[in-house]
Design an enzyme around this catalytic site. Structure first.
Site, PDB file in Angstrom:
ATOM      1  N   GLY A  11      -6.575   3.268   9.321  1.00 19.37           N
ATOM      2  CA  GLY A  11      -5.942   2.205   8.887  1.00 19.37           C
ATOM      3  C   GLY A  11      -6.606   0.880   9.372  1.00 19.37           C
ATOM      4  N   LEU A  13      -5.711  -1.545  11.563  1.00 20.31           N
ATOM      5  CA  LEU A  13      -5.951  -1.622  13.026  1.00 20.31           C
ATOM      6  C   LEU A  13      -6.701  -0.643  13.623  1.00 20.31           C
ATOM      7  CD1 LEU A  13      -5.316  -3.108  15.854  1.00 20.31           C
ATOM      8  CD2 LEU A  13      -3.523  -1.695  16.078  1.00 20.31           C
ATOM      9  N   ASP A  38      -1.303  14.667  11.758  1.00 21.28           N
ATOM     10  CA  ASP A  38      -0.013  14.107  11.275  1.00 21.28           C
ATOM     11  C   ASP A  38       1.015  14.359  12.503  1.00 21.28           C
ATOM     12  OD1 ASP A  38       2.308  13.872  10.112  1.00 21.28           O
ATOM     13  OD2 ASP A  38       1.926  14.822   8.180  1.00 21.28           O
ATOM     14  N   VAL A  39       1.160  12.849  12.646  1.00 26.79           N
ATOM     15  CA  VAL A  39       2.137  12.669  14.011  1.00 26.79           C
ATOM     16  C   VAL A  39       3.578  13.305  14.031  1.00 26.79           C
ATOM     17  CG1 VAL A  39       1.050  10.654  14.939  1.00 26.79           C
ATOM     18  CG2 VAL A  39       2.872  10.295  13.140  1.00 26.79           C
ATOM     19  N   ALA A  62       1.501   4.777  11.292  1.00 28.58           N
ATOM     20  CA  ALA A  62       2.834   4.310  10.904  1.00 28.58           C
ATOM     21  C   ALA A  62       3.154   4.372   9.487  1.00 28.58           C
ATOM     22  CB  ALA A  62       2.921   2.730  11.311  1.00 28.58           C
ATOM     23  N   TYR A 127      12.825  -0.385   8.784  1.00 28.11           N
ATOM     24  CA  TYR A 127      11.333  -0.401   9.339  1.00 28.11           C
ATOM     25  C   TYR A 127      11.307  -0.784  10.636  1.00 28.11           C
ATOM     26  CZ  TYR A 127       6.404  -2.035  10.424  1.00 28.11           C
ATOM     27  OH  TYR A 127       5.458  -2.206  10.887  1.00 28.11           O
ATOM     28  N   LYS A 131      10.925   1.310  14.188  1.00 32.20           N
ATOM     29  CA  LYS A 131       9.796   0.875  15.166  1.00 32.20           C
ATOM     30  C   LYS A 131      10.450   0.429  16.674  1.00 32.20           C
ATOM     31  CE  LYS A 131       5.723   0.263  14.595  1.00 32.20           C
ATOM     32  NZ  LYS A 131       4.588   1.417  14.352  1.00 32.20           N
TER      33      LYS A 131
HETATM   34  N1  LIG Z   1       0.587  -4.169   8.584  1.00 37.20           N
HETATM   35  C1  LIG Z   1       1.231  -5.115   9.014  1.00 37.20           C
HETATM   36  O1  LIG Z   1       1.407  -6.096   8.470  1.00 37.20           O
HETATM   37  C2  LIG Z   1       2.132  -4.933  10.462  1.00 37.20           C
HETATM   38  C3  LIG Z   1       2.615  -5.871  10.947  1.00 37.20           C
HETATM   39  C4  LIG Z   1       3.100  -5.630  12.361  1.00 37.20           C
HETATM   40  C5  LIG Z   1       2.785  -4.454  12.849  1.00 37.20           C
HETATM   41  N2  LIG Z   1       2.017  -3.542  12.298  1.00 37.20           N
HETATM   42  C6  LIG Z   1       2.036  -2.198  13.127  1.00 37.20           C
HETATM   43  O2  LIG Z   1       0.546  -2.089  13.425  1.00 37.20           O
HETATM   44  C7  LIG Z   1       0.383  -0.803  13.404  1.00 37.20           C
HETATM   45  C8  LIG Z   1      -1.106  -0.383  12.318  1.00 37.20           C
HETATM   46  O3  LIG Z   1      -0.801  -0.876  11.244  1.00 37.20           O
HETATM   47  P1  LIG Z   1      -2.003  -1.060   9.785  1.00 37.20           P
HETATM   48  O4  LIG Z   1      -1.699  -2.561   9.418  1.00 37.20           O
HETATM   49  O5  LIG Z   1      -3.185  -0.815  10.455  1.00 37.20           O
HETATM   50  O6  LIG Z   1      -1.295  -0.066   9.076  1.00 37.20           O
HETATM   51  P2  LIG Z   1      -2.197   0.918   7.957  1.00 37.20           P
HETATM   52  O7  LIG Z   1      -3.664   0.130   7.719  1.00 37.20           O
HETATM   53  O8  LIG Z   1      -1.427   1.525   6.842  1.00 37.20           O
HETATM   54  O9  LIG Z   1      -2.575   2.035   8.918  1.00 37.20           O
HETATM   55  C9  LIG Z   1      -1.645   3.129   9.421  1.00 37.20           C
HETATM   56  C10 LIG Z   1      -2.424   4.352   9.592  1.00 37.20           C
HETATM   57  O10 LIG Z   1      -1.328   5.561   9.797  1.00 37.20           O
HETATM   58  C11 LIG Z   1      -1.560   6.451   8.702  1.00 37.20           C
HETATM   59  N3  LIG Z   1      -0.606   7.615   8.960  1.00 37.20           N
HETATM   60  C12 LIG Z   1       0.651   7.139   8.203  1.00 37.20           C
HETATM   61  N4  LIG Z   1       1.386   8.271   8.330  1.00 37.20           N
HETATM   62  C13 LIG Z   1       1.010   9.234   9.170  1.00 37.20           C
HETATM   63  C14 LIG Z   1       1.114  10.203   9.954  1.00 37.20           C
HETATM   64  N5  LIG Z   1       2.411  10.815   9.495  1.00 37.20           N
HETATM   65  N6  LIG Z   1       0.594  10.825  10.804  1.00 37.20           N
HETATM   66  C15 LIG Z   1      -0.654  10.437  10.937  1.00 37.20           C
HETATM   67  N7  LIG Z   1      -1.117   9.206  10.423  1.00 37.20           N
HETATM   68  C16 LIG Z   1      -0.529   8.548   9.535  1.00 37.20           C
HETATM   69  C17 LIG Z   1      -1.939   5.957   7.576  1.00 37.20           C
HETATM   70  O11 LIG Z   1      -2.787   6.697   6.898  1.00 37.20           O
HETATM   71  P3  LIG Z   1      -2.364   6.771   5.260  1.00 37.20           P
HETATM   72  O12 LIG Z   1      -2.763   5.548   4.683  1.00 37.20           O
HETATM   73  O13 LIG Z   1      -3.561   7.813   4.704  1.00 37.20           O
HETATM   74  O14 LIG Z   1      -1.135   7.461   5.171  1.00 37.20           O
HETATM   75  C18 LIG Z   1      -3.008   4.905   8.153  1.00 37.20           C
HETATM   76  O15 LIG Z   1      -4.316   5.011   8.414  1.00 37.20           O
HETATM   77  C19 LIG Z   1       1.242   0.076  12.939  1.00 37.20           C
HETATM   78  O16 LIG Z   1       1.985   0.562  14.109  1.00 37.20           O
HETATM   79  C20 LIG Z   1       2.144  -0.759  12.374  1.00 37.20           C
HETATM   80  O17 LIG Z   1       3.624  -0.670  12.322  1.00 37.20           O
HETATM   81  C21 LIG Z   1       1.532  -3.511  11.064  1.00 37.20           C
END
Ligand SMILES: NC(=O)c1ccc[n+]([C@@H]2O[C@H](COP(=O)([O-])OP(=O)(O)OC[C@H]3O[C@@H](n4cnc5c(N)ncnc54)[C@H](OP(=O)(O)O)[C@@H]3O)[C@@H](O)[C@H]2O)c1
Length: 290
Positions: A11, A13, A38-39, A62, A127, A131
Site C-alpha cells: 500500500g 504507507l 491476509d490479516v 486496512a 470505518y 479502526k
Molecule cells: N488512505 C488514507 O487516507 C488514510 C487516512 C488515515 C489513516 N490511514 C491508515 O493508514 C494505513 C495505510 O493506508 P494506505 O493509505 O497505505 O492504504 P492502502 O494503500 O490501501 O494500503 C492498505 C494495504 O492493505 C492491504 N490489505 C487490505 N486488506 C488486507 C488484508 N485482509 N490482509 C492483508 N492486507 C490487506 C491492501 O492490499 P490490496 O490493495 O491488495 O487489497 C493495501 O496494500 C491504514 O491503516 C489506514 O487505515 C489511511
C-alpha cells in the site's frame, strides 16, 4: 540489527515504510503484501510471524474505502479490528512491538481545535469505529504496542483499492478538462506517506509505545488542498467549492479532524514538514510539479 516485519507492504504507507527502513542502516525488513498474508486468516499471520521472528511488526493493512465500509461493516471490522487482533496476538507470541496504523476518523470533528493524543475518540462512521476497535484490541492483546494515527494519506504508490489518491484524482480530472467539485467545509491534516514513513522510522528506532499523531503540519479543507494541487502542478481547471451535503458521500465525516501532536514534541521527534511543502515534494518526486 532490528528485525521489522511490515504487513500490507503493497500500500501507500507500507511501500514507503519498507523503502525508508531499507534505506536506513540497522534494519532487517521482511515485507508482506496482501498476496503474502491476509490479516483475517490467523494461521497465515501466526506462521508468517513465527518464521520472520520480528522485533517489531508494523500493520499497514486496512480496508480503507470509507463509504464502502458503511455498506460492508462486517468486512471493515474483520480487516481493521479482528485482523489487527490476530496480528497483535502474533506479536505477543513473538514478544514483538505491535504497531497499528490508525486514523483521524476516530474523532467526531467537533473539538474546534487540533486533536492531540489525549483527546477522547468518538467516531462518526463505520470505518472510524472499526479502526478504533482495532486500536483497542491491539492495546488489549499485546503488552507493547504503538498506535500511529495518520490522516488523508497521499503517496506515490496510491491506494490500489481507491484507484490512486486524491492528488492523482484532481490532476486526472484537470487533464480531462472535467469540472472539479470539492468539499470546502471539511478540514483535515494531509499526510505524505513518505514523511509518515520517515517519522515512523524515528519512532521504531526508539521502540516508542502508546498513541502518536503523525501527519504533516497544518490543515486545510479538501477544496484548499485541491487548489494547491492545481497551482503547484500548473494545471488549469474549473474548481468549484461545494458543501459536504452536496457531494453524496454515504459515510458521515468529521467537520474538522485536524491532528496536532503533544507527544512528538515531548519525545523530541520532529513534526513532519507543513503539508504545502510535502505536496510540492510529492509533485516534484512524481514529475508533475510546474
Ligand atoms: N488512505 C488514507 O487516507 C488514510 C487516512 C488515515 C489513516 N490511514 C491508515 O493508514 C494505513 C495505510 O493506508 P494506505 O493509505 O497505505 O492504504 P492502502 O494503500 O490501501 O494500503 C492498505 C494495504 O492493505 C492491504 N490489505 C487490505 N486488506 C488486507 C488484508 N485482509 N490482509 C492483508 N492486507 C490487506 C491492501 O492490499 P490490496 O490493495 O491488495 O487489497 C493495501 O496494500 C491504514 O491503516 C489506514 O487505515 C489511511
Amino acid at each position: 540489527m532490528i528485525r521489522v516485519t511490515v504487513i500490507g507492504s503493497g500500500g501507500q504507507l507500507g511501500s514507503d515504510l519498507v523503502a525508508a527502513l531499507r534505506g536506513t542502516e540497522g534494519y532487517h525488513v521482511t515485507a508482506f503484501t496482501h498476496d503474502d498474508i491476509d490479516v483475517t486468516n490467523p494461521d497465515s499471520v501466526r506462521t508468517a510471524l513465527q518464521n520472520a521472528r520480528p522485533n517489531i511488526v508494523v500493520n499497514c493493512a486496512a480496508f480503507v474505502r470509507v463509504d464502502d465500509c458503511e455498506d460492508h461493516p462486517e468486512t471493515a471490522f474483520l480487516v481493521n479490528a479482528v485482523g489487527a487482533l490476530y496480528v497483535a496476538r502474533g506479536c505477543r507470541e513473538s514478544n514483538a512491538l505491535c504497531v497499528y496504523i490508525s486514523t483521524d476518523y476516530v474523532f467526531d470533528g467537533q473539538k474546534g481545535a487540533p486533536y492531540t493524543e489525549e483527546d477522547c475518540p468518538r467516531p462518526l462512521n463505520v470505518y472510524g469505529a472499526s479502526k478504533l476497535a482495532g486500536e483497542t484490541l491491539v492495546q488489549q492483546a499485546c503488552p507493547r504496542s504503538l498506535v500511529v494515527r495518520l490522516a488523508s494519506v497521499f503517496g506515490s504508490t496510491g491506494a490500489r483499492s481507491k484507484g490512486g489518491n486524491f492528488v492523482e484524482a484532481i490532476i486526472a480530472k484537470a487533464q480531462r478538462a472535467d469540472p472539479i467539485r470539492v468539499v470546502d467545509d471539511i478540514r483535515m491534516s494531509p499526510t505524505y506517506s513518505r514523511d509518515a514513513a520517515s517519522g515512523l522510522e524515528a519512532l521504531l528506532r526508539r521502540e516508542i509505545t502508546g498513541v502518536i499523531h503523525l501527519t504533516n503540519s497544518g490543515a486545510c479543507t479538501w477544496y484548499e488542498f485541491a487548489r494547491a494541487v492545481l497551482d503547484y502542478a500548473g494545471a488549469k481547471a474549473t474548481l468549484e467549492a461545494v458543501s459536504s451535503h452536496q457531494d453524496g458521500a454515504r459515510a458521515r465525516r468529521p467537520k474538522d479532524s485536524t491532528l496536532g501532536s503533544a507527544r512528538l514534541l515531548a519525545l523530541h521527534v520532529d513534526r513532519p514538514r507543513p503539508w504545502q511543502e510535502a505536496l510540492r515534494a510529492y509533485l516534484i518526486e512524481t514529475g508533475r510539479a510546474r
